[in-house]
Motif scaffolding. Structure first.
Motif, PDB file in Angstrom:
ATOM      1  N   ARG A   1      -5.514   1.636   9.014  1.00 19.17           N
ATOM      2  CA  ARG A   1      -5.666   0.580   8.009  1.00 19.17           C
ATOM      3  C   ARG A   1      -7.061  -0.047   8.101  1.00 19.17           C
ATOM      4  N   ASP A   2      -7.581  -0.096   9.324  1.00 23.21           N
ATOM      5  CA  ASP A   2      -8.951  -0.572   9.536  1.00 23.21           C
ATOM      6  C   ASP A   2      -9.729   0.566  10.205  1.00 23.21           C
TER       7      ASP A   2
ATOM      8  N   GLY B   1     -10.108  -0.391  13.847  1.00 20.53           N
ATOM      9  CA  GLY B   1      -8.711  -0.222  14.224  1.00 20.53           C
ATOM     10  C   GLY B   1      -8.557   0.503  15.543  1.00 20.53           C
TER      11      GLY B   1
END
Length: 647
Positions: A396-397, A401
């Motif tokens: 997601r990041d 992440g």
């Protein structure tokens, strides 16, 4: 210096916690273990300290100053937090720190009492813990004079904070000038009189079990207790078990990995997969809403990891495994892409691997909901470079992440073009760690395997910055030397192996802890597997033979608890371990000595090394008298540490 878990305290910890962390680390003796916010229960104490000779102490710390305390009694404290640029002053009722520590103590006690190996079996104390479990509070923002002096403008705190189990800022400061003996004496004084009693020092197995309760993500397996597990003259409970855990360094690695992109390189048997799995479980325990992906190249290893995650004990009263997916890379790619290009259809393997990555990237772009909060990659040394772009994009990041990449160049069984982490978008600079200690194998097995890999190669591999070769440290465990059994004819090998397995079973070895490894089992080699299966029922006296690599379904359904002696290929065994390993038809590795391509030769030897290092305690290599590898191993048996048996 005490062992601290994690190695360093999080940045968002309070100033008082940070100071106390440093004090515990620097002042307590080497045999003390200190956890910061262990997650044994739903509520987390600031610190828990374990000593084999003193017991377990729960510590709650508060950084309140005297001026912040507006009202207090033995149960609760009214605190006024000063105003900041972001918010006005506010008041809050908090439990008295000793009351809070007491609650943590009893919650932890309930967990520890579930383990019979930790209970007192003496008739007068039956069912109680066999060691002291105390609690204390440390007021890092106040000095003792603040409590003892009367203040007309504030409450009288002397009756509320004068207790044998409360320390103040100067008490911790004074510890730094004390000897180990004086520190441990003062540590013992922190246990309130109700908790103190003399007891035999805790055994290593009891300490491991306490560690497993304090940090459930470190659990490896539950095994029956032995006499060495018990520290009391009273009889050990008949049903007593112990919990094997990661060692302290592995536990630190799992917890201290940090966010962002991380690369872990380690030797075979260093616990890379255990650390990766523990890391995933720890993330899930701390944030049950996280979506976590564990992926690897090997179908069988992915199935094993799924079984480990599924079989893990419930944490905090609820299952956390639902937030963790474990899939081999191709299985994951197909799941999110729908279909994959096939190898060998007018495209090179590199082109197919690039096409798979492109399909995954397109699927993730089209549906961001497919992405994860954390991605953990095992067997990275076998992965195609383009796959790391896809795995990074699965976050997601993607830039910051949690991406953990685990590898071992000595187990690189496929030729992959070289690349740098930067070229695939992985920000690993300054975020790499090496594990050199081998925990799996005995020193005899490890020495033989490493010698075979390093001595038989015609050329040393060129250094690889992305996947560096890590030389293993000597193992601390000892065992019998690996055996090389040379049969007169290849067809005798199956019978010799099954007969040896039967002997092990009669000596108490569990069937699931024995593995029969083979390199080839199809085409011209299929008759060998058929012969083995035909011999097994009569030779094994009823024990099952579980053919793990029979087909795709048996690979995907493999689990740690499946019954039977394992039968699987050397490549599918990558990442797995067994107490006893039989490498069948080692003649199949003869080409490792004959291939003119030095890189291809090295790949063959790496696969042989992988097969040998699957054995925790006993390794047996079986080949025919005509095997070139067998002859070479027999000639160098003394240097390689092999026991040669002519059958």
């Amino acid at each position: 210096m005490a062992e601290m878990i994690p190695d360093s305290i999080p940045k968002d910890a309070s100033r008082g916690e940070k100071g106390l962390f440093a004090a515990f680390r620097d002042v307590l003796p080497d045999d003390f273990i200190v956890w910061h916010e262990p997650n044994a229960t739903t509520s987390r104490p600031d610190f828990v300290i374990l000593s084999a000779t003193h017991g377990v102490l729960v510590v709650e710390t508060k950084g309140w100053s005297k001026g912040m305390i507006k009202q207090a009694d033995s149960k609760s404290v009214l605190i006024e937090w000063p105003s900041t640029n972001e918010s006005p002053s506010r008041q809050q009722i908090s439990d008295h720190p000793l009351e809070q520590a007491e609650r943590y103590k009893y919650a932890l006690m309930d967990k520890l009492k579930q383990e019979s190996i930790l209970l007192n079996s003496d008739p007068g104390h039956f069912g109680k813990l066999s060691f002291p479990l105390g609690r204390c509070a440390v007021m890092t923002g106040m000095r003792r004079k603040d409590i003892e002096q009367s203040d007309l403008l504030g409450p009288d705190l002397s009756a509320v904070f004068t207790d044998e189990s409360i320390l103040f800022a100067e008490d911790i400061e004074e510890w730094r000038d004390l000897t180990d003996r004086d520190v441990t004496r003062q540590f013992w004084d922190l246990f309130d009189s109700r908790a103190k009693f003399r007891f035999p020092p805790l055994t290593e197995d009891q300490i491991q079990t306490i560690r497993a309760v304090l940090n459930p993500s470190t659990q490896i397996r539950r095994v029956p207790a032995t006499p060495a597990s018990w520290n009391s003259p009273a009889p050990m409970p008949a049903d007593a078990t112990i919990i094997k855990t990661l060692d302290l360094q592995q536990e630190k690695a799992a917890k201290q990995m940090g966010e962002g992109h991380r690369v872990l390189s380690g030797v075979a048997g260093s616990g890379k997969t255990l650390i990766l799995t523990a890391r995933a479980r720890w993330l899930a325990e701390n944030s049950p809403d996280l979506r976590i992906l564990i992926t690897c190249y090997n179908v069988t290893l992915a199935a094993y990891i799924r079984s480990v995650v599924k079989d893990s004990s419930p944490i905090n009263g609820s299952e956390n495994s639902g937030s963790i997916e474990a899939l081999h890379f191709h299985g994951w790619a197909k799941k999110i892409s729908g279909s994959l290009p096939r190898y060998g259809e007018n495209l090179s393997d590199d082109e197919v691997d690039d096409a798979i990555s492109d399909k995954v990237l397109a699927a993730l772009e089209a549906n961001p909901a497919l992405r994860y909060d954390a991605v953990l990659v095992d067997e990275a040394h076998i992965m195609h470079p383009s796959w790391f772009r896809a795995l990074k994009a699965a976050l997601r990041d993607p830039e910051d992440g949690s991406l953990l990449i685990v590898n071992d160049a000595s187990q690189k069984l496929r030729r992959r073009k070289r690349f740098s982490w930067t070229s695939v978008g992985v920000r690993a600079q300054g975020r790499t760690r090496k594990l050199q200690k081998n925990y799996r194998n005995t020193k005899q097995v490890l020495t033989s395997a490493w010698q075979v890999l390093s001595r038989l190669a015609d050329a040393e591999p060129d250094s690889d910055e992305t996947f560096p070769v890590v030389t293993p440290e000597a193992s601390e465990r000892s065992g019998p030397p690996p055996r090389l059994i040379i049969a007169q004819q290849p067809q005798e090998i199956a019978s010799l192996a099954l007969t040896a397995c039967t002997k092990e079973l009669k000596q108490g070895q569990a069937a699931k802890d024995i593995a029969l490894l083979y390199r080839y089992g199809t085409g011209r080699s299929a008759h060998r597997i058929r012969s083995l299966q035909q011999l097994a029922p009569s030779t094994l006296d009823g024990a099952e033979l579980y053919w793990v690599t029979q087909d795709q379904a048996t690979k995907q359904n493999y689990g740690a608890q499946n019954p039977g002696i394992r039968l699987l290929t050397t490549q599918s065994a990558l990442g797995l371990e067994f107490k006893s390993v039989y490498l069948l038809w080692a003649d199949d590795f003869d080409r490792a000595l004959q291939d003119a391509d030095s890189e291809k030769q090295l790949e063959n030897l790496r696969e042989l090394y992988v097969a040998m290092t699957r054995a925790q305690d006993q390794l047996t290599i079986l080949c025919s008298a005509s095997s070139a590898l067998g002859s070479r191993l027999a000639e160098s048996a003394e240097e390689l540490g092999l026991e040669v048996v002519h059958a």
